[in-house]
Each structure stands twice: as structure tokens, then as C-alpha cells.
Design an enzyme around this catalytic site. Structure first.
Site, PDB file in Angstrom:
ATOM      1  N   ASP A 188       0.825  -1.218   0.000  1.00  0.00           N
ATOM      2  CA  ASP A 188       0.000   0.000   0.000  1.00  0.00           C
ATOM      3  C   ASP A 188       0.857   1.266   0.000  1.00  0.00           C
ATOM      4  O   ASP A 188       1.863   1.353   0.715  1.00  0.00           O
ATOM      5  CB  ASP A 188      -0.884   0.028   1.246  1.00  0.00           C
ATOM      6  CG  ASP A 188      -1.905  -1.098   1.270  1.00  0.00           C
ATOM      7  OD1 ASP A 188      -1.654  -2.146   0.660  1.00  0.00           O
ATOM      8  OD2 ASP A 188      -2.951  -0.924   1.921  1.00  0.00           O
ATOM      9  N   HIS A 220      -1.089   4.617  -0.477  1.00  0.00           N
ATOM     10  CA  HIS A 220      -2.098   5.442   0.188  1.00  0.00           C
ATOM     11  C   HIS A 220      -1.813   6.946   0.168  1.00  0.00           C
ATOM     12  O   HIS A 220      -1.893   7.620   1.195  1.00  0.00           O
ATOM     13  CB  HIS A 220      -2.285   4.981   1.630  1.00  0.00           C
ATOM     14  CG  HIS A 220      -3.271   3.855   1.754  1.00  0.00           C
ATOM     15  ND1 HIS A 220      -4.561   3.915   1.279  1.00  0.00           N
ATOM     16  CD2 HIS A 220      -3.136   2.616   2.294  1.00  0.00           C
ATOM     17  CE1 HIS A 220      -5.187   2.770   1.524  1.00  0.00           C
ATOM     18  NE2 HIS A 220      -4.338   1.948   2.138  1.00  0.00           N
ATOM     19  N   ASP A 232      -3.988   0.101  -3.714  1.00  0.00           N
ATOM     20  CA  ASP A 232      -4.167   1.133  -2.688  1.00  0.00           C
ATOM     21  C   ASP A 232      -3.181   2.287  -2.888  1.00  0.00           C
ATOM     22  O   ASP A 232      -2.350   2.599  -2.030  1.00  0.00           O
ATOM     23  CB  ASP A 232      -4.056   0.539  -1.278  1.00  0.00           C
ATOM     24  CG  ASP A 232      -5.353  -0.124  -0.838  1.00  0.00           C
ATOM     25  OD1 ASP A 232      -6.237  -0.332  -1.693  1.00  0.00           O
ATOM     26  OD2 ASP A 232      -5.493  -0.431   0.359  1.00  0.00           O
ATOM     27  N   ASP A 236      -6.223   7.604  -1.282  1.00  0.00           N
ATOM     28  CA  ASP A 236      -6.932   7.696   0.003  1.00  0.00           C
ATOM     29  C   ASP A 236      -5.956   7.723   1.187  1.00  0.00           C
ATOM     30  O   ASP A 236      -4.833   7.280   1.104  1.00  0.00           O
ATOM     31  CB  ASP A 236      -7.933   6.555   0.191  1.00  0.00           C
ATOM     32  CG  ASP A 236      -9.152   6.673  -0.702  1.00  0.00           C
ATOM     33  OD1 ASP A 236      -9.435   7.789  -1.169  1.00  0.00           O
ATOM     34  OD2 ASP A 236      -9.822   5.651  -0.939  1.00  0.00           O
ATOM     35  N   ARG A 237      -6.474   8.292   2.270  1.00  0.00           N
ATOM     36  CA  ARG A 237      -5.761   8.369   3.552  1.00  0.00           C
ATOM     37  C   ARG A 237      -4.681   9.453   3.565  1.00  0.00           C
ATOM     38  O   ARG A 237      -4.681  10.316   4.420  1.00  0.00           O
ATOM     39  CB  ARG A 237      -5.142   7.017   3.937  1.00  0.00           C
ATOM     40  CG  ARG A 237      -6.127   5.898   4.118  1.00  0.00           C
ATOM     41  CD  ARG A 237      -6.977   6.118   5.333  1.00  0.00           C
ATOM     42  NE  ARG A 237      -7.665   4.896   5.749  1.00  0.00           N
ATOM     43  CZ  ARG A 237      -8.427   4.820   6.827  1.00  0.00           C
ATOM     44  NH1 ARG A 237      -8.616   5.880   7.576  1.00  0.00           N
ATOM     45  NH2 ARG A 237      -9.011   3.695   7.134  1.00  0.00           N
ATOM     46  N   ASN A 296      -8.400  -2.554  -2.825  1.00  0.00           N
ATOM     47  CA  ASN A 296      -9.786  -2.290  -2.440  1.00  0.00           C
ATOM     48  C   ASN A 296     -10.126  -0.800  -2.461  1.00  0.00           C
ATOM     49  O   ASN A 296     -11.299  -0.428  -2.529  1.00  0.00           O
ATOM     50  CB  ASN A 296     -10.084  -2.878  -1.056  1.00  0.00           C
ATOM     51  CG  ASN A 296      -9.272  -2.242   0.051  1.00  0.00           C
ATOM     52  OD1 ASN A 296      -8.046  -2.267   0.015  1.00  0.00           O
ATOM     53  ND2 ASN A 296      -9.937  -1.687   1.046  1.00  0.00           N
ATOM     54  N   HIS A 297      -9.122   0.088  -2.449  1.00  0.00           N
ATOM     55  CA  HIS A 297      -9.388   1.522  -2.519  1.00  0.00           C
ATOM     56  C   HIS A 297      -9.487   2.032  -3.956  1.00  0.00           C
ATOM     57  O   HIS A 297      -9.836   3.205  -4.151  1.00  0.00           O
ATOM     58  CB  HIS A 297      -8.314   2.306  -1.761  1.00  0.00           C
ATOM     59  CG  HIS A 297      -8.550   2.357  -0.292  1.00  0.00           C
ATOM     60  ND1 HIS A 297      -9.094   3.452   0.353  1.00  0.00           N
ATOM     61  CD2 HIS A 297      -8.341   1.434   0.670  1.00  0.00           C
ATOM     62  CE1 HIS A 297      -9.193   3.202   1.642  1.00  0.00           C
ATOM     63  NE2 HIS A 297      -8.743   1.983   1.860  1.00  0.00           N
ATOM     64  N   HIS A 356      -4.063  -8.194  -3.918  1.00  0.00           N
ATOM     65  CA  HIS A 356      -3.982  -7.114  -2.939  1.00  0.00           C
ATOM     66  C   HIS A 356      -4.333  -7.614  -1.548  1.00  0.00           C
ATOM     67  O   HIS A 356      -3.602  -7.364  -0.586  1.00  0.00           O
ATOM     68  CB  HIS A 356      -4.920  -5.968  -3.296  1.00  0.00           C
ATOM     69  CG  HIS A 356      -4.976  -4.913  -2.237  1.00  0.00           C
ATOM     70  ND1 HIS A 356      -3.947  -4.022  -2.011  1.00  0.00           N
ATOM     71  CD2 HIS A 356      -5.916  -4.623  -1.290  1.00  0.00           C
ATOM     72  CE1 HIS A 356      -4.246  -3.232  -0.994  1.00  0.00           C
ATOM     73  NE2 HIS A 356      -5.443  -3.584  -0.544  1.00  0.00           N
ATOM     74  N   ARG A 410     -13.685  -6.901   8.754  1.00  0.00           N
ATOM     75  CA  ARG A 410     -13.778  -5.716   7.899  1.00  0.00           C
ATOM     76  C   ARG A 410     -15.183  -5.540   7.319  1.00  0.00           C
ATOM     77  O   ARG A 410     -15.515  -4.473   6.828  1.00  0.00           O
ATOM     78  CB  ARG A 410     -12.785  -5.808   6.739  1.00  0.00           C
ATOM     79  CG  ARG A 410     -11.312  -5.816   7.121  1.00  0.00           C
ATOM     80  CD  ARG A 410     -10.476  -5.945   5.865  1.00  0.00           C
ATOM     81  NE  ARG A 410      -9.047  -6.080   6.094  1.00  0.00           N
ATOM     82  CZ  ARG A 410      -8.186  -5.077   6.132  1.00  0.00           C
ATOM     83  NH1 ARG A 410      -8.623  -3.844   5.969  1.00  0.00           N
ATOM     84  NH2 ARG A 410      -6.894  -5.288   6.322  1.00  0.00           N
ATOM     85  N   HIS A 447      -2.480  -4.716   1.948  1.00  0.00           N
ATOM     86  CA  HIS A 447      -3.807  -4.576   2.542  1.00  0.00           C
ATOM     87  C   HIS A 447      -3.841  -4.384   4.059  1.00  0.00           C
ATOM     88  O   HIS A 447      -4.822  -3.869   4.578  1.00  0.00           O
ATOM     89  CB  HIS A 447      -4.645  -5.790   2.143  1.00  0.00           C
ATOM     90  CG  HIS A 447      -6.112  -5.674   2.444  1.00  0.00           C
ATOM     91  ND1 HIS A 447      -6.855  -4.545   2.151  1.00  0.00           N
ATOM     92  CD2 HIS A 447      -6.984  -6.566   2.994  1.00  0.00           C
ATOM     93  CE1 HIS A 447      -8.122  -4.751   2.501  1.00  0.00           C
ATOM     94  NE2 HIS A 447      -8.226  -5.958   3.025  1.00  0.00           N
TER      95      HIS A 447
END
Length: 360
Positions: free
Chosen positions: A104, A106, A132, A135-136, A164-165, A214, A261, A288
Site C-alpha cells: 500500500d 495510500h 491502494d 486515500d488516507r 480495495n481503494h 492485494h 472488515r 492490505h
């Protein structure tokens, strides 16, 4: 195949301290004048892409710098070029060694630059990113713009798979949508990138020996051939095999379990051993999950988790890690720390609202 449309409302261990390095301009291309990119034709030439990549690598302030390099129309053209490349790749992309595997990212742009300082810059080194990208972090636009530009310029040197993002729903909650709106004034750039995300491969396989999703495995997928048959040109579903590849996690308990999750499954050592045996794999590499040391072996070295965003969310205090694989599949794991604090710039923090937490 065209993507479906969706409507939404909005081993050896090396240690390296990233604080000892400072980002340098992208060595092959170092233009004397930094400024907005001006496209020479309807599509990007290699020279155009070299200029874009060089400008991003020399970017110091992040955030609005992405808009200064490429406007909305040029982002659309870049995404269209990337779609053509991704569409030619299998659901499980075959990757050859030597390669550097990354977890990731991010949106932590300056840590991504630091990662390239430590691992080496493309095209002189091959990379496999496990999703990923957004985001974040403060600078998702800069991260995804750089990685997509590198993919278009060096399609055989850079491999990008989906996390997943990389979907519409998650990015509307965890920062990427808001960042696109703030930087460009509209959601069009977000739409271009999220449409592109539908084209990303679901996983990769390195030298037919290391499977790289991922998230993890799925009870619906016993063999890698089953992954190849999926229709991937969709928004990530809430359930099913594509969802499982993006969301599942290894667990100490045997068998399949319900994931805390709320999506995907947990899978035990018996599941890993069966999958690896039936597909003639050495082990699985996935991302992940936040790992404080940046990496973690599980299931008797049947699964390796890599996390490549140091000090995740600028508060978790974790190290990051990447894995180097040579032609003989010998592996070296490099841990690294965050880029120097001052490089993240003062302007981003005041503009970023607190993001909601989900299961880290």
C-alpha cells in the site's frame, strides 16, 4: 470489453532509514524550466511523458502541484492511454524477475518518492505495485498520476494491480474524491481515474511461482485459472470472488472465517497450503494490512504481507517495507522510515479534514 457503468452521488533483511535520503530529480530527465505541461499533440509522445514524469519527480510541494502539471483534459488523455495498456493485460498479470514488490502507498507522495530513492527509479528497475495508491494520505492525486504516467511510459517495467481503494465507493469516503474536487474544482478527474481503476488487473503472478493479490484468497477460487475467467471491468462488488481478492486477510485460525472488515474472508494456514500446492506456488505476497515492521510472514512462510506506507496516516508510527526478487527468486526485504517531515509541506495539513476510520 467495456467497463460497466455505475452511478454514485459524489529471508534476507536490509534496513534503510529514509530520513537519511533526500529526493533527487528524476535522473534521466531534468528540465531546466519547471512549469505547466503543454501537450504537443492529441496523444502523449514518449518525450511528452518524459517531461510529465520529470516534473512530478521534481515536485516539492505536492497537492495542487498535480493540477499544475496536468489539467483535466490531459488527465483524461493519460487515462485513455493507460486503459489501452491495461486492457491488453490478463486478470492475473504475469511479471518477470527481477522485480521490486510494493504494498500500500495510500497517497503518501513524498514517501513514494523516498521509496524510489531506496529501490531505484524506473526504468532502471522493475516494479510491481499491489494496489491502494489513493486515500488516507495528503497527496493521492500526485501518487496516482506518477504511477499511471510511469505505466504508460514503461508498460513492461511497471505493473499496477487493483486494491480495495481503487473503486468509486471507497474513494468517496476516504479522501481521493475530496482531493480531486479541491484541486481541480470538479469531480471529473476523479471520474477519469475511477473509470481507469476498472481496467486494473486483479492480481499478478511472478515467474509462475509467487501469487500477488492485494488482499487474499477466496472460497470461490481454487486455482489461478479461475481468476483469469472473471469479468474484472466492474466496480468492486460487495461480495464474491473479486471482492475477496481485494479484502480478505490471512488468519491464525484454520479454515475460512468471517472478516471483521465486513467484506471478504479470513483464511487459515490450511487454505494457504492447499492453494499454494494446487497452483505450484512458492508463496503468496499481498498488501492490505498495516504491519508495524512493514512486513510479516504467516502460515509457515506461505504468506508475506507487505505494507509500504511508513507512519501510515502520519500517526501510526510504523515502518514500511518493499521486497526485492532477483532472477533466481532470491528475496530481500528492505525496511524504511518516512521521508523527512518538512518535505510533506505545511499547506496540506491545514486543508485535510479528519478522515473516518475503518478497520486498519
Amino acid at each position: 470489453p467495456a467497463p460497466k457503468t455505475f452511478s454514485f452521488s459524489a529471508p534476507q533483511l536490509l534496513s534503510s532509514s529514509a530520513s537519511q535520503h533526500s529526493p533527487r530529480p528524476f535522473s534521466p530527465f531534468n528540465p531546466s524550466v519547471f512549469g505547466p505541461f503543454k501537450m504537443s499533440s492529441g496523444t502523449f509522445s514518449s518525450k511528452d511523458l518524459d517531461e510529465i514524469i520529470s516534473n512530478i519527480f521534481t515536485l516539492k510541494k505536492g497537492g495542487s502541484g498535480a493540477a499544475e502539471i496536468l489539467g483535466e483534459g490531459d488527465v483524461c488523455r493519460l487515462c485513455d492511454m493507460a486503459k489501452d495498456i491495461f486492457q491488453s493485460e490478463d486478470n492475473v498479470k504475469s511479471v518477470k524477475t527481477p522485480v521490486i514488490v510494493v504494498g500500500d502507498v495510500h497517497g503518501q507522495f513524498f514517501d513514494l518518492l523516498e521509496l524510489f530513492e531506496i529501490g531505484g527509479k524506473p526504468p532502471f528497475h522493475n516494479y510491481l505495485f499491489l494496489g491502494d495508491y489513493v486515500d488516507r494520505g495528503y497527496y493521492s492525486l500526485d501518487c496516482v498520476l506518477l504511477l499511471v504516467a510511469l505505466k504508460v511510459r514503461y508498460p513492461d517495467r511497471i505493473s499496477l494491480t487493483r486494491g480495495n481503494h481503487e473503486c468509486r465507493q471507497i474513494t468517496q469516503v476516504y479522501g481521493f474524491y475530496d482531493e480531486c474536487l479541491r484541486v481541480h474544482g470538479t469531480a471529473n478527474v476523479w471520474k477519469h481515474f475511477t473509470d481507469l481503476f476498472d481496467f486494473l488487473p486483479l492480481a499478478a503472478i511472478v515467474d509462475d511461482a509467487i501469487f500477488c493479490p492485494h488482499g487474499g484468497l477466496s472460497p470461490s477460487l481454487d486455482r489461478i485459472e479461475h481468476v483469469q475467467k472473471l469479468d474484472r471491468y466492474v466496480e468492486i462488488p460487495h461480495e464474491g470472488p473479486i471482492c475477496d481478492l481485494m479484502w480478505s486477510d490471512p488468519d491464525d485460525r484454520y479454515g475460512w472465517g468471517i472478516s471483521p472488515r465486513g467484506a471478504g474472508y479470513t483464511f487459515g494456514q490450511d487454505i494457504t497450503e492447499t492453494f499454494n500446492h494446487e497452483n505450484s506456488l512458492q508463496f503468496i505476497v499481498r498488501a492490505h494490512q498495516l504491519i508495524m515492521e512493514g512486513y510479516q510472514w504467516q502460515h509457515a512462510n506461505g504468506v508475506l504481507t507487505l505494507f509500504s506506507a511508513p507512519n501510515y496516516c502520519y500517526r501510526c508510527g510504523n515502518q514500511a517495507a518493499i521486497m526485492l526478487l532477483d532472477e533466481m527468486l532470491n528475496k530481500s526485504i528492505i525496511q524504511f522510515d518516512p521521508a523527512p517531515r518538512h518535505q510533506h509541506g505545511p499547506e496540506g495539513k491545514a486543508k485535510i479534514k479528519a478522515l473516518p476510520d475503518y478497520f486498519l
